[in-house]
Design a protein around this motif. Structure first.
Motif: not given
Length: 296
Positions: A188-192, A242-253
């Motif tokens: 659902r989130t990917a769709h939004i 996900l169907d968008c051009k974007t940066q994905l950042i998953g580097n928190t503690v």
């Protein structure tokens, strides 16, 4: 040495690490999200303009060429347009050498209360790359967590930011839907999110602390957190769809498996790395890591 005015906890996104921090608010106007414990019992506070100007004089002394200023507080965008404009003009007055852009946290509801003209003018005044704590694009999750808006509001307000020229960064909270619901939340989130144009999507993995409402619900058996392996599968599902051009950042503690990359170019690599990590890391070890986190 002169000290800046900071009242209570101060948070910023990882990518604002080199930004000059400036307190203009403290606490959160909403303060009802069930998972959040970042601001404790702190009541929302608006910094007096005299206090802000005093801090800018100190910043001018030590960082006259600051290239970016991040306004602290859970959602400074809740301030009126005139207040934000006055703050931006003060920043320009004292940091003219750096010509800094201005970032801050914002709620979707903060944006909806600004007119289109307000948003365009804020961009002209330097506001750009604001960080929005969307957390999810699943209406059931948003309602369950008392976020105060629905997924359609995310799309509408992000489009208004696009029209105003303001770039934005969205946040996704893995595990938030709870055990057994991660895949639905991701789809659902990917769709939004695919209907928006985020500069980045920042991933934080749900970590519950005793002073959150959701922690109490978990203790009473009213909420069951997603497993760590479910969360990794959730990330794979979201990234795959996900169907968008974007940066994905998953580097928190909060992320036991850290990752960064770009869509669509790094999609397959990110999915491969996450699936490989899941196969290599036991649920027990990942849970131990989660329990070792003392603060975000």
């Amino acid at each position: 040495m002169e000290l800046l005015h900071f009242n209570g906890p101060v948070w910023r996104p990882p990518f604002e690490a080199t930004s000059q921090l400036l307190q203009v608010t403290a606490g959160c106007t909403h303060h009802r999200c069930k998972f959040c414990s970042l601001y404790g019992t702190q009541k929302f506070r608006i910094s007096p303009m005299e206090e802000i100007e005093t801090d800018l004089k100190v910043i001018q002394l030590y960082q006259p060429r600051a290239h970016r200023v991040f306004l602290t507080g859970a959602n400074p965008m809740a301030l009126t347009f005139s207040r934000l404009a006055d703050i931006a003009l003060l920043i320009r007055k004292y940091l003219r050498d750096g010509q800094p852009t201005i970032g801050c946290f914002a709620r979707i509801t903060d944006i909806s209360r600004k007119t289109d003209e307000d948003l365009r003018n804020l961009h002209q005044l330097g506001f750009d790359y604001i960080s929005i704590g969307t957390e999810s694009g699943d209406d059931d999750v948003l309602t369950r967590m008392d976020k105060g808006y629905q997924s359609a509001d995310i799309v509408e307000q992000c489009h208004r930011l696009d029209d105003a020229g303001i770039h934005y960064n969205l946040t996704y909270l893995t595990g938030l839907a709870g055990h057994g619901l991660s895949e639905r939340n991701a789809l659902r989130t990917a769709h939004i999110f695919s209907q928006t144009h985020p500069a980045s999507i920042n991933f934080v993995s749900l970590t519950l602390f005793p002073d959150s409402i959701l922690y109490a619900e978990m203790q009473h058996g009213e909420y069951t957190p997603a497993t760590e392996h479910e969360r990794l599968d959730e990330l794979v599902t979201l990234i795959r769809n996900l169907d968008c051009k974007t940066q994905l950042i998953g580097n928190t503690v909060s992320n036991p498996v850290t990752f960064t990359g770009y869509l669509p170019t790094d999609r397959d690599l990110l999915i491969h790395d996450l699936q490989t990590s899941k196969a290599a890391l036991s649920e027990d070890n990942l849970e131990k890591y989660r329990k070792s986190i003392k603060s975000l």
